[in-house]
Design an enzyme around this catalytic site. Sequence first.
Site, PDB file in Angstrom:
ATOM      1  N   GLU A   1       1.034  -1.144  -0.094  1.00  0.00           N
ATOM      2  CA  GLU A   1      -0.328  -0.297  -0.087  1.00  0.00           C
ATOM      3  C   GLU A   1       0.930   1.275   0.178  1.00  0.00           C
ATOM      4  OE1 GLU A   1      -3.547   0.309   2.866  1.00  0.00           O
ATOM      5  OE2 GLU A   1      -3.920  -1.260   1.689  1.00  0.00           O
TER       6      GLU A   1
ATOM      7  N   HIS B   1      -2.059  -1.333  10.607  1.00  0.00           N
ATOM      8  CA  HIS B   1      -1.975  -3.472  10.513  1.00  0.00           C
ATOM      9  C   HIS B   1      -0.288  -2.896  11.109  1.00  0.00           C
ATOM     10  CE1 HIS B   1      -4.012  -4.467   6.932  1.00  0.00           C
ATOM     11  NE2 HIS B   1      -4.006  -3.247   6.785  1.00  0.00           N
TER      12      HIS B   1
END
Length: 662
Positions: A369, A646
């Site tokens: 990402e 995360h």
Amino acid sequence: MVLYTSPFPNSFLSVLHSFSWGLIFPCYWLADRLVGSFVPTTYEKRQRADDPCYFHALCIIITTPIYLALLVASLPFALIGFLLWSPLQSARRPYIYSRLKGKNHANGATLLTEWKAAGSGKSFCFGSANVCLLPDSLARFNNVFNTQARAKEIGRRIRNGASRPQIKIYIDSPTNTSISAASFSSLVSPQGGDSTNRTVSAGIKRTTSMEYKGDNSGSNNGEENREDKDGSGEPHEGEDNTCIVRINGEENGHMSDTETDTVNGQARASGPAEPSLEGDAEISKTPNHKQKEGDSGSLDSYSASRESLVKVRVGDGTVDQSTVNNKLLYKASIMKKTSVRKKKHTDETFDHEISAFFPANLDFLCLQEVFDKRAAEKLKEQLHHYFEYIVYDVGVYSCHGCCSFKFVNSGLLFASRYPVMDAAYHCYPNGRGMDSLASKGALFLKVQVGSTPQDQRIVGYISCTHLQAIAGDTTVRCEQLDMLQDWLSEFRKSTSSSSTANPEELVAFDVLCGDLNFDNCSSEDKLEQQHSLFTHYKDPCRLGPGEDKPWAIGTLLDPEGLYDEEVCTPDNLQKVLESEEGRKGYLVYPTSKNHSSSQKGRKASLKGNGRRIDYMLYTEEGLYLEWKVEVEEFSFITQLAGLTDHLPVAMRLVVSTGEDDP
């Protein structure tokens, strides 16, 4: 295979692409700002809590017409730019390979010595993280913001964590493994001397001993150092910057107040801490910079960027060991946090921990990402302080190479301390929904980690991927896993220059990592859990389909709690995740058909330790037959607390050659 160092084959196309993007960018930036103003994060809501309720609404009423007017004015230019930009993507290369020429090893990483496959073996450390560096308006839907500042801070934290010394604590007492807080309340610095293995005994006396092993390439690796390695059997060939702390177990592992004061006096006498790396004084405007002094992981704190994150700065030529030792200022509380908290089950063969730092001597890093191109550049600049080789801007744009139109790249980024020999990228053609707008795929890399005395190259394979994210798209993810296995096999065959009879290369490891967007406990992910990929690659956290090991925890954080005081710093998040109740409050848990979303106390009844969707896998297939690969340690990392939703993961592999040290 030729590695692409620029996105286009010639400078004319590069200039034309820059011109077209220059026409598009004002419209893109204004649209991003306009949408972002309507999506506040919980951090911003708390900051505005004391403001009058009408103040924010008034700001939106004033700024929205301005953004809209400028957006409309920029549309004609953006349209012209798009008509130029889109066809250019057919000539664009799938990645950019960046090598830092004239690398100064004083910028964070110790000099790597080439592995000659001599000795008992060598360890390699791998890290993976989803960093959520989307355009700011999209990142806000995950409750994170200020993508450009976050990119710089993420790079700083990773390089600071990886460049600290590797610390190992061994408990000699069979009955007592406790280490008191008093023993670790002070800063311990190796004193100057000729030996690289210096024991600090004056302040610690019989309770502990500390040895610093300098860079193996230096001229100070004498017979005493070699005998210590052979005797303990713990260090592996090529391990850099390792500090060993041995606890003898006397006095129950505790230090008296007199001993503590003596150590404190030594720390004060050793002088000020080494300043942080160049550029660390600049403070990015992210929520984590409001941390209190001492919060590890923050660049403002002494414990993160100075005492605890030790930087051994070794240049070319001879090294004055006394000068190096004077720069090594250790904070022993960090040793306790990073090593003592390791837990080993009786049936487990490797260490595992929840760590507030990235592993020391991190060799390879795979990120997902990293979609925003400006953020990718900032992140690359920071990572280049530690990693010499980086592959970024991976993917395709427009309609080139995939079935649907792609607005952003794959978001994959790879960084390495070892040279990259080959690289390949493949785009998943079956993306659905919002994921179809990104060129999600897989990046395959071959790296050289050494050579044998017979001039055979020692290589390793690393793969990084990011699968379909939308919940319920089980079939799509299984198809992508099938393609991933086929592409892996093709890449190994196309880049291998060896034959069984006359091997020119010895394969040391094959690692697969990334955000797979399914966990091993959810009832909705049963197809992925039983995929054939897990018959070829081993998951250190997995017992079998549908069952993780008891110590494994989830890697997906609850976005709503990212800025809570209890978890907004690496230390705090580490403490919370070490308790079952803390995990239930701040991790996303596996879905179950037996639970209703409206059920009261739902989290209290959930089982497991959270959704683990970020994986680190390895295989023993296709490696050099005479070598053995084992996991040495596995870590869940909290150093990026408040910067992404995360948890990064890391794994250290040991490649055992079966030979004895010479």
